[in-house]
Structure formats: structure tokens, C-alpha cells
Design a protein around this motif. Structure first.
Motif, PDB file in Angstrom:
ATOM      1  N   THR A  64      31.351  34.187  15.064  1.00  0.00           N
ATOM      2  CA  THR A  64      30.760  33.169  15.680  1.00  0.00           C
ATOM      3  C   THR A  64      30.169  32.141  14.770  1.00  0.00           C
ATOM      4  OG1 THR A  64      29.985  34.772  17.362  1.00  0.00           O
ATOM      5  CG2 THR A  64      29.046  32.521  17.311  1.00  0.00           C
ATOM      6  N   ASN A  65      30.621  30.969  14.941  1.00  0.00           N
ATOM      7  CA  ASN A  65      30.081  29.708  14.158  1.00  0.00           C
ATOM      8  C   ASN A  65      28.752  29.036  14.911  1.00  0.00           C
ATOM      9  OD1 ASN A  65      32.268  29.675  12.390  1.00  0.00           O
ATOM     10  ND2 ASN A  65      33.235  28.381  13.636  1.00  0.00           N
ATOM     11  N   LEU A  66      27.752  29.182  14.041  1.00  0.00           N
ATOM     12  CA  LEU A  66      26.532  28.587  14.594  1.00  0.00           C
ATOM     13  C   LEU A  66      26.606  27.225  14.460  1.00  0.00           C
ATOM     14  CD1 LEU A  66      24.159  31.147  12.906  1.00  0.00           C
ATOM     15  CD2 LEU A  66      24.972  30.895  15.089  1.00  0.00           C
ATOM     16  N   ILE A 118      17.067  42.106  17.970  1.00  0.00           N
ATOM     17  CA  ILE A 118      16.543  40.821  18.164  1.00  0.00           C
ATOM     18  C   ILE A 118      15.725  40.599  16.855  1.00  0.00           C
ATOM     19  CG2 ILE A 118      14.933  39.418  19.820  1.00  0.00           C
ATOM     20  CD1 ILE A 118      17.508  40.529  20.936  1.00  0.00           C
ATOM     21  N   PHE A 119      16.001  39.271  16.559  1.00  0.00           N
ATOM     22  CA  PHE A 119      15.057  38.682  15.341  1.00  0.00           C
ATOM     23  C   PHE A 119      13.878  37.925  16.175  1.00  0.00           C
ATOM     24  CE2 PHE A 119      19.320  39.277  14.069  1.00  0.00           C
ATOM     25  CZ  PHE A 119      19.255  39.829  12.672  1.00  0.00           C
ATOM     26  N   ARG A 120      12.751  38.253  15.369  1.00  0.00           N
ATOM     27  CA  ARG A 120      11.337  37.606  15.887  1.00  0.00           C
ATOM     28  C   ARG A 120      10.636  37.274  14.533  1.00  0.00           C
ATOM     29  NH1 ARG A 120      11.371  38.436  21.385  1.00  0.00           N
ATOM     30  NH2 ARG A 120      11.865  40.290  21.944  1.00  0.00           N
ATOM     31  N   LEU A 178      18.659  30.930  19.021  1.00  0.00           N
ATOM     32  CA  LEU A 178      20.004  30.868  19.280  1.00  0.00           C
ATOM     33  C   LEU A 178      20.889  32.177  18.679  1.00  0.00           C
ATOM     34  CD1 LEU A 178      22.738  28.916  19.786  1.00  0.00           C
ATOM     35  CD2 LEU A 178      22.502  28.209  17.310  1.00  0.00           C
ATOM     36  N   VAL A 179      20.488  32.516  17.516  1.00  0.00           N
ATOM     37  CA  VAL A 179      20.987  33.850  17.135  1.00  0.00           C
ATOM     38  C   VAL A 179      20.795  35.049  17.765  1.00  0.00           C
ATOM     39  CG1 VAL A 179      21.095  35.619  15.186  1.00  0.00           C
ATOM     40  CG2 VAL A 179      20.701  33.080  14.793  1.00  0.00           C
ATOM     41  N   ASN A 180      19.703  35.153  18.601  1.00  0.00           N
ATOM     42  CA  ASN A 180      19.227  36.019  19.468  1.00  0.00           C
ATOM     43  C   ASN A 180      20.332  35.973  20.756  1.00  0.00           C
ATOM     44  OD1 ASN A 180      17.554  37.509  17.890  1.00  0.00           O
ATOM     45  ND2 ASN A 180      15.842  36.356  18.896  1.00  0.00           N
ATOM     46  N   ARG A 181      20.325  34.816  21.208  1.00  0.00           N
ATOM     47  CA  ARG A 181      21.299  34.447  22.340  1.00  0.00           C
ATOM     48  C   ARG A 181      22.717  34.941  22.112  1.00  0.00           C
ATOM     49  NH1 ARG A 181      18.301  29.948  23.060  1.00  0.00           N
ATOM     50  NH2 ARG A 181      19.825  28.527  22.171  1.00  0.00           N
ATOM     51  N   SER A 222      26.943  41.076  23.055  1.00  0.00           N
ATOM     52  CA  SER A 222      26.606  42.570  23.392  1.00  0.00           C
ATOM     53  C   SER A 222      26.968  42.799  24.718  1.00  0.00           C
ATOM     54  CB  SER A 222      25.274  43.129  23.180  1.00  0.00           C
ATOM     55  OG  SER A 222      24.984  44.197  23.822  1.00  0.00           O
ATOM     56  N   LEU A 223      26.705  41.830  25.776  1.00  0.00           N
ATOM     57  CA  LEU A 223      26.930  41.745  27.052  1.00  0.00           C
ATOM     58  C   LEU A 223      28.518  41.659  27.276  1.00  0.00           C
ATOM     59  CD1 LEU A 223      24.360  39.619  28.748  1.00  0.00           C
ATOM     60  CD2 LEU A 223      24.522  41.862  28.833  1.00  0.00           C
TER      61      LEU A 223
END
Length: 92
Positions: free
Chosen positions: A3-5, A32-34, A75-78, A84-85
Motif C-alpha cells: 500500500t502506498n501511503l 493499532i498505533f497510538r 491513516l496507517v491505522n485505517r 484486515s476487513l
């Protein structure tokens, strides 16, 4: 799967600690990154000061950089959640 950010960060906040700045939590099996509690504390301190008085230009810049970093982590978390979905739907 690659995936290109779409968003690039030009730099990190100078007050961001290089170690322990981000923590990873598992939410329904998805990492998830926090921001760490240390970083969150700094952001909260800046927001409190902003409400009580004007921030210095340096503090405003720092807060803006933290906001940009937060947007990037969101954005990374989405992307991770959506990936995953998609993977779970294709396995069904």
C-alpha cells in the motif's frame, strides 16, 4: 500486499522521543498505533497552555507537527483496519 501511503511526513517534532514515542495495541486482532502516554502528556500540556495563553511560535509549530503525526498514524491505522476487513471478507 503493498500500500502506498499518500501522505509523507517532512520531519518529526523535535521534542518527540526516539524511543517509546508510539505504542502498539491489538484491537480485534489488528495492530493499532497510538502515541505513548509521554507524547500524549506533552500534547495535552500544549493544548492546556493554548487555552490559557498564547503559545510561542515554537510551541505552535510543535503542536502542528504532533497533529500531522497524529493524522499519519490515523491513516496507517485505517489502512491496517481496512486491509484486515478485506482479508477477512475474502476468507469467508
Amino acid at each position: 500486499m503493498t500500500t502506498n501511503l499518500p501522505m509523507k511526513l517532512s520531519h518529526l517534532p523535535s521534542s518527540l522521543p526516539l524511543d517509546g514515542a508510539v505504542r502498539i495495541e491489538l484491537v480485534e486482532g489488528v495492530p493499532i498505533f497510538r502515541a505513548s502516554s509521554l507524547v500524549q502528556g506533552r500534547i495535552e500540556a500544549l493544548l492546556i497552555k493554548q487555552k490559557e495563553s498564547a503559545l510561542t511560535l515554537e510551541e505552535e509549530k510543535e503542536l502542528d507537527e504532533y497533529e500531522e503525526l497524529d493524522d499519519y498514524l490515523s491513516l496507517v491505522n485505517r489502512i491496517l483496519r481496512n486491509s484486515s476487513l478485506t482479508q477477512n471478507q475474502s476468507e469467508s
